[in-house]
Design a protein around this motif. Structure first.
Motif, PDB file in Angstrom:
ATOM      1  N   ALA A  96       0.767  -1.275  -0.108  1.00 37.17           N
ATOM      2  CA  ALA A  96      -0.080   0.149   0.055  1.00 37.17           C
ATOM      3  C   ALA A  96       0.872   1.102   0.076  1.00 37.17           C
ATOM      4  O   ALA A  96       0.397   2.286  -0.477  1.00 37.17           O
ATOM      5  N   ASN A  97       2.043   1.136   0.390  1.00 42.04           N
ATOM      6  CA  ASN A  97       2.969   2.372   0.518  1.00 42.04           C
ATOM      7  C   ASN A  97       3.579   2.864  -0.746  1.00 42.04           C
ATOM      8  O   ASN A  97       4.284   3.881  -0.781  1.00 42.04           O
ATOM      9  N   LYS A  98       3.344   1.866  -1.743  1.00 45.08           N
ATOM     10  CA  LYS A  98       3.911   2.219  -3.124  1.00 45.08           C
ATOM     11  C   LYS A  98       2.661   3.139  -3.919  1.00 45.08           C
ATOM     12  O   LYS A  98       2.940   3.336  -5.077  1.00 45.08           O
ATOM     13  N   TRP A  99       1.674   3.801  -3.195  1.00 46.35           N
ATOM     14  CA  TRP A  99       0.799   4.614  -3.854  1.00 46.35           C
ATOM     15  C   TRP A  99       1.500   5.981  -4.355  1.00 46.35           C
ATOM     16  O   TRP A  99       0.909   6.247  -5.627  1.00 46.35           O
ATOM     17  N   HIS A 100       2.527   6.208  -3.802  1.00 44.48           N
ATOM     18  CA  HIS A 100       3.311   7.137  -4.415  1.00 44.48           C
ATOM     19  C   HIS A 100       3.873   6.991  -5.797  1.00 44.48           C
ATOM     20  O   HIS A 100       3.587   8.213  -6.638  1.00 44.48           O
ATOM     21  N   ALA A 101       4.186   5.772  -6.005  1.00 45.96           N
ATOM     22  CA  ALA A 101       4.875   5.613  -7.317  1.00 45.96           C
ATOM     23  C   ALA A 101       3.489   5.580  -8.311  1.00 45.96           C
ATOM     24  O   ALA A 101       3.956   6.057  -9.575  1.00 45.96           O
TER      25      ALA A 101
END
Length: 85
Positions: free
Chosen positions: A53-58
Motif C-alpha cells: 500500500a505504501n507504493k501509492w506514491h509511485a
C-alpha cells in the motif's frame, strides 16, 4: 570422413544440438493500466497491484498528468502502473 566434418562432409560445421531456447530477464516490462473502481484509493490499488500500500506514491508519480490531487481519484479513470521493481 574427414575429422571435424559432419555427415554432409561440411568441415568444421558447428553442433548446436544441445542449445536450448529461453527468455531474457532483461526485457522491459510492458506498460500495465488499471481502471479505477468504486471505493478504490491509490493505496488500495498499490496494495492490490504492487503488493504494498505504501507504493501509492509511485502510482501517483506515474499519473501526475491525470491526477491533480492523490486523494481524489474517480471510478473510470485509467491509470498507468509503474514498472515492477
Amino acid at each position: 570422413m574427414t575429422p571435424g566434418a559432419d555427415d554432409a562432409g561440411n568441415k568444421g560445421a558447428a553442433d548446436f544440438s544441445d542449445v536450448q531456447g529461453g527468455s531474457s530477464s532483461t526485457a522491459p516490462d510492458r506498460e500495465r493500466t488499471i481502471t479505477v473502481q468504486p471505493g478504490d484509493s491509490l493505496s488500495k490499488i498499490a496494495k492490490r497491484e504492487l503488493g504494498d500500500a505504501n507504493k501509492w506514491h509511485a502510482i501517483y508519480e506515474a499519473n501526475r498528468d491525470k491526477i491533480k490531487n492523490p486523494h481524489l481519484i474517480h471510478p473510470g479513470q485509467v491509470l498507468t502502473l509503474p514498472p515492477s521493481t
